[in-house]
Structures are given as C-alpha cells and as structure tokens.
Design a protein around this motif. Structure first.
Motif, PDB file in Angstrom:
ATOM      1  N   TYR A 159       0.839  -1.207   0.000  1.00  0.00           N
ATOM      2  CA  TYR A 159       0.000   0.000   0.000  1.00  0.00           C
ATOM      3  C   TYR A 159       0.872   1.255   0.000  1.00  0.00           C
ATOM      4  O   TYR A 159       1.940   1.300   0.619  1.00  0.00           O
ATOM      5  N   ALA A 211       1.425   5.198   0.961  1.00  0.00           N
ATOM      6  CA  ALA A 211       1.025   6.118   2.027  1.00  0.00           C
ATOM      7  C   ALA A 211       1.738   7.444   1.837  1.00  0.00           C
ATOM      8  O   ALA A 211       2.823   7.522   1.247  1.00  0.00           O
ATOM      9  N   PRO A 266      -6.112  -0.770   5.500  1.00  0.00           N
ATOM     10  CA  PRO A 266      -5.514  -0.013   4.394  1.00  0.00           C
ATOM     11  C   PRO A 266      -6.367  -0.105   3.135  1.00  0.00           C
ATOM     12  O   PRO A 266      -7.081  -1.096   2.919  1.00  0.00           O
ATOM     13  N   ASN A 301      -3.034   6.299   0.822  1.00  0.00           N
ATOM     14  CA  ASN A 301      -3.532   6.403   2.195  1.00  0.00           C
ATOM     15  C   ASN A 301      -2.930   7.662   2.793  1.00  0.00           C
ATOM     16  O   ASN A 301      -1.707   7.755   2.963  1.00  0.00           O
ATOM     17  N   HIS A 312      -8.421   8.548   5.940  1.00  0.00           N
ATOM     18  CA  HIS A 312      -9.277   7.484   5.420  1.00  0.00           C
ATOM     19  C   HIS A 312      -9.601   6.406   6.450  1.00  0.00           C
ATOM     20  O   HIS A 312     -10.093   5.334   6.086  1.00  0.00           O
ATOM     21  N   VAL A 367      -7.819   4.312   8.318  1.00  0.00           N
ATOM     22  CA  VAL A 367      -7.175   3.017   8.088  1.00  0.00           C
ATOM     23  C   VAL A 367      -6.448   2.511   9.335  1.00  0.00           C
ATOM     24  O   VAL A 367      -5.968   1.373   9.352  1.00  0.00           O
TER      25      VAL A 367
END
Length: 528
Positions: free
Chosen positions: A402, A404, A499, A504, A522, A524
């Motif tokens: 993911y 970020a 996530p 993110n 968001h 997460v």
C-alpha cells in the motif's frame, strides 16, 4: 440455627399485613396456625425447629413489624429464604428507624450464618455479601466481618511478599490492581468502626506498594487516587490527599520512572489556541485546497497531497469537529500531576511485539523521564541531522502493498517509525521536518509511532543521573527542544488495520504547547 420463615408462608390466615398489628388480629392468627401451621411449614420445606422458632417469635409484637420490613426488601428476603445474593440497599430506610437496633438483633441470627457461606467467594459476590453486614448487631457483625475479610487479608499478605520480588511496573500493576478494584474498596468501606483497624491495614499495605522499586510515578498517583475512595476518618483522609499533593509537586520520589502509555491532559491555555488553529486550518484546506499532486513514489520535499476530494474534505471536517469536542476547555485538568501520571486513572501500555521497536521505546521513555527530572543542557542552534539507531532501516527502502503519504503541518519535526508487528520484524524510520510531505510503502499490520520535537542533536547524559535511568548506547541523538508532546507522542502508536488501495493519506497537526495529532484521513488505523 433455625431458618427464617417469612410471614407470607401463612398468608391464608390473614387478609393484609396491617391486620396482624392489632391485638385481636395477632391472637386470631396465632390460634389459626396452632392447628395447621406446622404442616404448612413442613410442606414449604422448613423443619419443625424452624416452625417452633417462628411461633415463639410471635410473642413479641415487634416481630410482625420486622417481618413486614424484611418482605418489603426483595434483596434481603431473597437471601434469607433462597440464598440469592444481590447488593443490599436499605430502600425502606429501616436502619435509620429508632428501633433499628432491635431489628438488627432480630435479623442477625438468621442472616449471619448465611453470610459466612460467602467468605471464600469471588470479589463481586464478596462485595455483595459485605453490603448486608450493616444489618447485623455488633456481636454478630464483628465475627462475620472478620471471616469475610480473611481472604482479602491473605491477599494483602501475598502482595507484601510479592512486592519484594517484582522488578517491573507491569508485574506490579498485575498483582496490585485487583486489590484496588471497586469491589474490594466496597468491601473495605462496609467495615464497621469496630473493624477500622482492618481498613487502615488495607490502606497501609496498598500504600506500601509506592515504596517498591518497580513503582512508577503514574502508578503511585493512581494508587493514591484509588485510596481516596476509601472512607476514612478525616485525619487519615487528609494524609491521602497530602501524599497525592506531595507526589504531584515532586516531594515524593518513586524508585522507578513511568514507562507506560499515558493519556495526558495539560493545563495550558495553548490547548484553547490550538482548537482555534485547527478550525482555521480546516477553512484553509477547504477554501484554498493547498495539496497538489505528487509524482515521485519515494520521498519528496516541499510538496503536498493531491487535492482532497469533496468527500475527503468532509471527512477532515468531521475529524476536526470530533477533536474539538474531546478537548473542551472545561475538561482540561486543573490538578497538575507529574507528566508521567494520569491523575485519575491509569492506561496500561501494550508492549511492542517487535523487540527492536520496544528497545527504541524504552530509550525514548527514559529520555523523556530525564527531561522531566534533571536540568537539561541548553540546546543552542544548529542540529537536525537525522541519524538512525543501529538496526533501524530508512523508510525509503521499505516495501509494502500500500502507498502512504504524510504531510507534517505541525510546529514540530517528526521522527516517524514503521515497525512490523513480529518479534524479529524490521523497523523503518524517517524524519519529516515541519512543512514537508513524505511518501512511503506500508503493509497491513504495520505499527506507526511518531516522535515530536525540534533540534535533533547528540544526546548528553544529565549530571547525577544513575545508570538505570540512562538510555542504551544505541541512543546517540535526540530532540533537544521538547515539550509535553514529546512524551505524549511516543506513548501513542497505531496499527494499520484497514488499508485501502491508492494513496492512504495522513497529516500531523499541532501547535507548540498544545496537542499534536496524527490525522488519519481514510480511517485506516486503529490505536495499537
């Protein structure tokens, strides 16, 4: 001792309870049960001795009154007839009546033996049993209190013995906290004046924990706050309050330093200014949309997030409003305590599974304690050359599923740690300076920890600090210029739990002497 037989067992022989309060009514009732009363009692499960005791008690006019009082209290009636235990509440105020002492003498023979059955019960049942001792006369009460309290006395002896062996705060909390529960304090408060020595012994044994080598300032403060809940004579109440004040002022020194995650409330007008600042920043984001696109997937300086969508701006608005509600000026504590204490409660820290990150935390926590307890060398100018501890990897080299991005809009520079939640997992870090935006990779389950401060310089041991208070040899540099947000930030970590694909987005916001917050746009993250 014969069992208690409620008057209602023979309800077929009277219309209403008040009928039996007249001479004519009670005479008629006694004649009626002489013929069939014993058979009715036996069919109801009582013994002949129980019935004979009941019949003899009717010779006293007060028996009818006391029978009525008992049947008015469902808790007492249930305990006497079925052995069912709930907390006793004197709803009818019968213990305040002028004949309450006679009432206690009537109830005591029946009640005392039932209460003794709960002497080895769990704390919740024990507290409920203790709630009934106020119904006993002095002779029965002293015996019952002694037996009910015996288990707690044994626990206190065990605590005293274990205190000599405990070497860290968590172990000390584990063995002490159960003896400071609401149920245990309720038991102590139910003790009569005749048992006041037991109450003082309890308080003394709990306060002795403060003198142990494993006790920290925050735990000592929590213990004192709990002991304030014990009902004492005014002289002893003042001693508890004075001890707590001395602890807050630093007149009492504990032998260990706080290391736990402590939610701190700071008595400062800067909090109010921070709330206004956050609102102003929200207006700035929505109106001027300062965040632009970032093309470099690694680290970028002097850039911002992609422009927030309308949905994201609404989410930020909601988060800021929630933060404002949690930090109303009237909720700020006015009773200053040591920065390592909570004042009214204790939140126990969850240790990092990652041994490297736990070592980083231990060093940071010791550094925060040194800043609190010893004079510091002036910071001067310069600094801010970031050097990682051995074993820590640059966050730019981290791999993950993911993307970020984090923007630092606070008044502080931030050291940001991302650790894998395994014993031998990797730990990555980077410094995000004030105003910078950084991008990095992350995985589900990673743990975020940030450290807020300014002027990153070589660590210098304070004069007179003992070896146990000094961070490890890996701790070569630190933030020299810090405030309350230094300790606050290192004691709050987050787990990457939800996530999402795409960017993110996170922001660090906060003014000096206010609060520093990691805004999770968001949603997460979860608190670790």
């Amino acid at each position: 001792m014969p069992k208690f037989i409620p008057l209602s067992t023979f309800s077929k022989y009277y219309n209403k309870h008040s009928d039996l309060l007249t001479d004519e009514g009670i005479i008629k009732f006694r004649k009626s049960i002489e013929l069939k009363g014993e058979r009715i009692a036996l069919e109801a499960g009582f013994q002949r001795a129980d019935y004979e005791e009941f019949g003899a008690s009717l010779k006293k006019p007060s028996t009818i009154i006391f029978q009525g009082w008992i049947e008015q209290n469902k808790g007492l009636l249930g305990l006497l007839t079925k052995g069912e235990l709930i907390t006793f509440i004197d709803t009818g105020k019968h213990l305040e009546h002028q004949i309450s002492s006679t009432y206690q003498r009537y109830v005591s023979p029946y009640l005392s033996e039932i209460l003794l059955r709960f002497s080895n019960s769990k704390k919740e049942l024990l507290a409920q049993a203790f709630s009934y001792v106020q119904l006993l006369d002095s002779d029965h009460r002293s015996v019952v209190e002694d037996q009910l309290f015996k288990g707690l006395s044994d626990n206190l002896k065990d605590l005293k013995a274990l205190n000599r062996e405990v070497s860290n705060e968590q172990e000390l909390v584990n063995i002490t906290k159960p003896l400071c529960s609401d149920e245990v304090i309720a038991c102590v408060n139910y003790l009569s004046k005749a048992s006041y020595d037991k109450k003082l012994s309890y308080v003394d044994e709990i306060l002795a924990v403060i003198k142990t080598k494993a006790c920290t300032t925050r735990f000592a403060n929590w213990i004192l706050k709990r002991m304030e809940e014990v009902t004492l004579n005014r002289e002893h109440e003042y001693k508890i309050v004075d001890l707590r004040k001395d602890l807050a002022l630093g007149n009492i020194r504990v032998r260990n330093r706080a290391k736990g995650r402590t939610p701190i409330r700071w008595k400062t007008i800067g909090t109010v200014l921070f709330i206004g600042g956050m609102s102003a920043f929200l207006y700035y984001i929505i109106i001027y949309k300062p965040f632009s696109d970032v093309n470099d997937p690694q680290f970028t300086n002097n850039t911002s997030f992609k422009q927030f969508s309308l949905e994201e701006r609404k989410r930020i608005d909601s988060l800021l409003q929630e933060m404002n509600k949690k930090r109303k000026p009237e909720e700020i504590s006015i009773d200053y305590v040591d920065p390592g204490s909570t004042g009214t409660s204790i939140a126990l820290r969850r240790a990092f599974t990652n041994e490297t990150m736990e070592g980083v935390y231990e060093d940071l926590s010791k550094d925060a304690d040194l800043k609190t307890n010893y004079p510091q060398t002036p910071c001067g100018t310069g600094g801010n050359v970031y050097k990682r501890n051995p074993g820590i990897i640059a966050l730019s080299k981290k791999t993950g599923n993911y993307d970020a991005m984090m923007k630092n809009e606070s008044d502080y520079d931030i050291i940001f740690y991302v650790s894998e939640n395994t014993k031998d997992g990797e730990v990555h870090s980077m410094m995000i300076k004030k105003g910078e935006t950084r991008t990095f990779k992350m995985k589900k389950g990673d743990v975020f920890t940030m450290v807020a401060g300014n002027n990153f310089k070589p660590f210098i041991e304070p004069v007179n600090a003992v070896i146990e208070e000094i961070p490890s040899s890996n701790f070569e540099r630190h933030f020299c210029d810090t405030d309350q947000n230094y300790r606050e930030s290192i004691n709050l970590s987050y787990s990457v739990s939800y996530p999402k694909t795409g960017k993110n987005k996170f922001m660090v916001m906060g003014a000096k002497n206010g609060y520093v917050n990691l805004i999770d746009v968001h949603q997460v993250l979860e608190e670790f």
